[in-house]
Design an enzyme around this catalytic site. Structure first.
Site, short mmCIF file in Angstrom:
data_model
loop_
_atom_site.label_atom_id
_atom_site.label_comp_id
_atom_site.label_asym_id
_atom_site.label_seq_id
_atom_site.Cartn_x
_atom_site.Cartn_y
_atom_site.Cartn_z
N ASP A 229 -6.52 22.25 -19.33
CA ASP A 229 -7.69 23.03 -18.92
C ASP A 229 -7.25 23.82 -17.70
O ASP A 229 -7.47 23.42 -16.57
CB ASP A 229 -8.85 22.09 -18.61
CG ASP A 229 -10.14 22.84 -18.33
OD1 ASP A 229 -10.19 24.05 -18.57
OD2 ASP A 229 -11.10 22.20 -17.87
N CYS B 143 -4.80 18.99 -16.36
CA CYS B 143 -5.47 19.60 -15.19
C CYS B 143 -6.89 19.04 -15.15
O CYS B 143 -7.86 19.76 -15.32
CB CYS B 143 -5.48 21.12 -15.29
SG CYS B 143 -3.85 21.86 -15.49
N CYS C 269 -11.67 28.76 -18.81
CA CYS C 269 -13.05 29.26 -18.77
C CYS C 269 -13.00 30.74 -18.39
O CYS C 269 -13.84 31.24 -17.65
CB CYS C 269 -13.92 28.46 -17.81
SG CYS C 269 -13.32 28.36 -16.12
#
Length: 448
Positions: free
Chosen positions: A329, A258, A382
């Protein structure tokens, strides 16, 4: 007064700046565009009118409303004022900056590029805020922390008694970090180059290749020699550490599943010393196009970009078991980056979270097929929410017994990255409160 004399020493006046903040807040509400995109667009189109101090004031005022959004809604309900972007902004001026009604009336005069005059009901309501603090003891814990309802349960589960401190840190202004491109330079050389052009930086405490900006002086970063030569990229220290824990090395076959605009692709290319083969995948062509520009500037020659038609693209099936390292990610809620993107927490809800969790699971199942025996699959977000992190790993392992967790603390020692920065031994978990970087989660799985 001629045109060369017309621009005031301080750019826009205070009233014009306040009106501009109101316009940008309305644009966010009407279009759904994020804060950074709207600020960048306005700054670009008004570059001849804005001083550096104008930009800073506009950003700070906009951020303040978004950071205090739930608390402001609570106050507006208490004083019986209709919640609009205008009343949110005016209430924030009183509660955050201790402005009084007379000051607001001077700024809201109803002429061109000025906010409309205060109405009687607004004055009556706003007067009740005078002398009050932003946080009221009657507010719930979620409201005090300015945490959206859909995230409160998960974050309280993760942080427990530290919930308030962690959420407070997610409201702090973030640092600006740079990753040094070791293909072309080293940290000390870049630091001195930036210093010569007005950028004061210090070495990041955890990342061995990072610099942190100390002030906002000097030219724009894009005007510096270090940026033009491809010596640095803007990248949060936490993001740098996620790239580090992948452990990409010279000669390896690596995929960034990604990749987006290529931030971690660039970091891994440098770790691989431009050797081996690195594939940057994404379903969004525009993101990969931005990655093309960044890869060229950084001097990366061992990477290819590949647009995927879907999560289960045919290329994944054809490339089964070929890669030493597979980084995911994953798209996520972004709760670890709320201090950078405060608007993002108000643009999502429980349904969005459920859809993201489903997508993450599908991506994990698909990308895992690329990992060779003895290779590693690295899942990162994140986000700080357990639904997107630990529970995703638990669900994946329950269906894929050929994979096992490699303790993050052991990988840290293996890579000789210094003191281990995470409270969890198994997973790398970073937070603004504990690590002074964006919030990240990373898990390393080995195919056995």
């Amino acid at each position: 007064m001629n045109d060369t004399q017309a621009k005031p020493a301080y750019g826009l006046g205070r009233a014009a700046r306040l009106n501009l903040v109101w316009e940008m807040l309305n644009e966010m509400g009407e279009t759904g565009r994020n804060m950074d995109a709207i600020l960048s667009s306005r700054f670009r189109h008004m570059q001849d009118q804005l001083e550096r101090r104008d930009r800073r004031d506009l950003e700070n005022r906009t951020r303040s409303v978004l950071m205090n959004y739930r608390k402001l809604l609570w106050w507006l309900k208490k004083i019986k004022l209709q919640p609009t972007m205008r009343t949110l902004l005016l209430a924030d001026m009183i509660l955050s900056e201790k402005s009084d009604i007379a000051q607001l009336e001077k700024l809201c005069i109803g002429s061109k590029n000025r906010m409309d005059m205060l109405r009687k009901e607004e004055i009556a309501g706003l007067k009740r805020l005078l002398g009050k603090d932003m946080i009221h003891p009657d507010m719930s814990e979620g409201v005090q922390a300015d945490c959206p309802d859909w995230a409160v349960k998960g974050l309280k589960e993760v942080f427990g008694d530290n919930f308030a401190d962690e959420l407070r840190a997610l409201n702090d202004k973030p640092s600006t970090d740079f990753r040094v491109n070791t293909l072309h330079s080293d940290r000390e050389t870049v630091k001195e180059s930036l210093k010569s052009q007005g950028f004061q930086t210090v070495e990041t405490p955890m990342s061995p290749i990072g610099l942190r900006q100390l002030d906002a002086g000097g030219p724009l970063l894009s005007e510096t020699e270090a940026f033009r030569q491809g010596w640095i990229e803007i990248q949060d220290e936490g993001s740098q550490l996620v790239a580090q824990i992948v452990g990409a090395k010279k000669g390896m076959q690596v995929v960034d599943f990604c990749a987006g605009a290529g931030g971690k692709t660039l970091a891994m290319a440098a770790m691989m010393e431009n050797s081996g083969h690195l594939v940057a995948c994404d379903v969004h062509s525009k993101r990969l196009q931005r990655a093309k520009v960044r890869l060229k500037r950084a001097g990366v020659v061992n990477a290819e970009r590949r647009q995927l038609e879907s999560t289960f693209d045919k290329w994944v099936k054809k490339s089964r078991g070929k890669f030493d390292r597979v980084l995911i990610d994953a798209p996520c809620s972004g709760s670890g980056t709320w201090r950078r993107n405060p608007d993002s927490k108000w643009s999502k809800d429980e349904t969005d979270l459920a859809e993201l969790v489903k997508l993450q699971s599908e991506i994990l199942q698909s990308a895992a097929r690329l990992t060779k025996t003895g290779g590693r699959l690295i899942y990162a977000t994140c986000s700080l929410l357990p639904e997107e992190n630990e529970r995703q790993i638990e669900a994946f392992l329950a269906q894929n017994d050929s994979f096992a967790v490699v303790k993050a603390v052991d990988i840290w020692a293996e890579l000789e990255l210094g003191d281990y920065p995470s409270a969890s031994q198994d997973y790398l978990r970073l937070t603004p409160a504990q690590n002074n970087c964006d919030g990240f989660f990373a898990c390393v799985l080995e195919k056995r």
